[in-house]
Design a protein around this motif. Structure first.
Motif, PDB file in Angstrom:
ATOM      1  N   TYR A   3      34.717 138.091   8.375  1.00  0.00           N
ATOM      2  CA  TYR A   3      36.229 137.660   7.855  1.00  0.00           C
ATOM      3  C   TYR A   3      37.118 137.811   8.822  1.00  0.00           C
ATOM      4  O   TYR A   3      38.138 137.074   8.927  1.00  0.00           O
ATOM      5  N   VAL A  12      29.396 134.693   6.468  1.00  0.00           N
ATOM      6  CA  VAL A  12      30.972 134.852   6.278  1.00  0.00           C
ATOM      7  C   VAL A  12      31.803 133.553   7.125  1.00  0.00           C
ATOM      8  O   VAL A  12      32.847 133.150   6.869  1.00  0.00           O
ATOM      9  N   ARG A  65      34.687 131.562   5.685  1.00  0.00           N
ATOM     10  CA  ARG A  65      36.076 132.076   5.658  1.00  0.00           C
ATOM     11  C   ARG A  65      37.270 131.034   5.636  1.00  0.00           C
ATOM     12  O   ARG A  65      38.339 131.326   5.483  1.00  0.00           O
ATOM     13  N   MET A  67      37.138 139.170   0.115  1.00  0.00           N
ATOM     14  CA  MET A  67      36.022 139.570   0.695  1.00  0.00           C
ATOM     15  C   MET A  67      34.817 139.798  -0.400  1.00  0.00           C
ATOM     16  O   MET A  67      33.746 139.149  -0.274  1.00  0.00           O
TER      17      MET A  67
END
Length: 321
Positions: A134, A193, A197, A216
């Protein structure tokens, strides 16, 4: 007169129109509950869990304690383990202890370590993977290098060093396994991720002023849970085998607490004259790990309908029609 056939989904065996709008979790469940191998494996796992939970009941039924040595009736006149009989269903070990009772209590250690160490491993790996994927940048670089270091460090050497300092115990086994298993989970989560993101729903959450932690764990994490669940299911049998290996090497739970790996170690010098001493603990370990692996394969196929096993099953179904 022309008729329009209703298209069917080969995975759920239902009309495609009836599954429109269903969540991926619902579809995965419908695929999983049609997987006979996975369901049978799940039933076997439940039986193993029941044996572990009710190990004292098993001991009460046989009338034998887990560490009680029955030297008078549990050993031959030559002092060797006794073969399976009406009194000792799985035979006895070199000290005259009931192998069946010890296997039941050993299941407690294997399942406890397998579940606790796996959950701890996944928790650490998910947090690290979320943060690396992230935030990116320098945080991603530092965490990625940390993962590389952990993956490159020899696990057995660390276990030996840890045991030599603290002594063998259940806590040490869980810490040793978790300290080296989380890196693989972190890599999987980080990769997922990174692809999420910049998605629209993440940008929308940012524009609404949501905090990074909320994005998150509330917005991104649910979208990476499928591979995490699959990996978790497949990690449990690996952890069980690692615990058995450590116990076999004398680095696990110390005696006289029964563990399957410890029992295999004790049977090394007797397997030629007392086959039951090594066969029954080995079968317990084999059946447990096989059941978890088959269940993990079923969970993987449920979330990934394009996997080879499911495609082969569909092909066979089409040939039969």
């Amino acid at each position: 007169m022309s008729t329009t056939e209703t298209p069917y989904d080969l995975e759920t065996e239902q009309p495609k129109s009836s599954i429109e709008g269903r969540s991926p979790w619902r579809l995965a469940w419908e695929r999983l509950r049609r997987d006979r191998v996975a369901l049978i494996s799940f039933v076997v796992i439940l039986l193993i869990v029941a044996i572990a939970v009710f190990a004292p009941v098993v001991a009460a039924i046989t009338g034998h304690g887990v560490n009680t040595q029955y030297r008078a009736n549990g050993l031959t006149p030559d002092g060797m383990p006794k073969a399976p009989s009406g009194e000792f269903w799985f035979g006895t070990d070199d000290l005259g202890r009931d192998i069946l009772v010890r296997i039941a209590y050993g299941a407690r250690i294997s399942l406890l370590v397998g579940v606790v160490a796996t959950l701890l491993t996944v928790a650490i790996g998910v947090v690290v993977g979320l943060a690396a994927g992230y935030f990116g940048g320098i945080i991603d670089t530092i965490l990625a290098r940390l993962v590389d270091v952990v993956l490159s460090f020899p696990f057995l050497l660390f276990a030996l060093a840890l045991v030599s300092i603290t002594g063998p115990s259940l806590k040490v086994v869980i810490i040793a396994i978790s300290a080296f298993s989380w890196a693989s989970v972190a890599r999987i989560v980080r990769g997922q991720v990174l692809s999420l993101r910049e998605r629209e729903f993440v940008e929308a959450a940012r524009s609404l002023g949501a905090s990074d932690s909320r994005i998150m764990f509330v917005d991104v994490l649910p979208n990476v849970m499928a591979p995490v669940i699959v990996y978790t299911t497949l990690l449990i049998p690996t952890v069980i085998v690692v615990e058995a290996t450590l116990s076999f090497l004398g680095l696990g739970v110390p005696a006289p607490t029964p563990t399957w790996g410890g029992m295999l170690n004790e049977a090394i010098n007797y397997y030629q004259v007392a086959w039951w001493f090594i066969v029954f603990p080995g079968l317990a370990l084999l059946i447990t790990t096989l059941a978890f692996n088959l269940l993990g394969d079923g969970v993987r196929d449920a979330f990934d309908p394009g996997s080879d096993r499911l495609l082969n099953a569909q092909t066979e179904s089409e040939k039969g029609e």
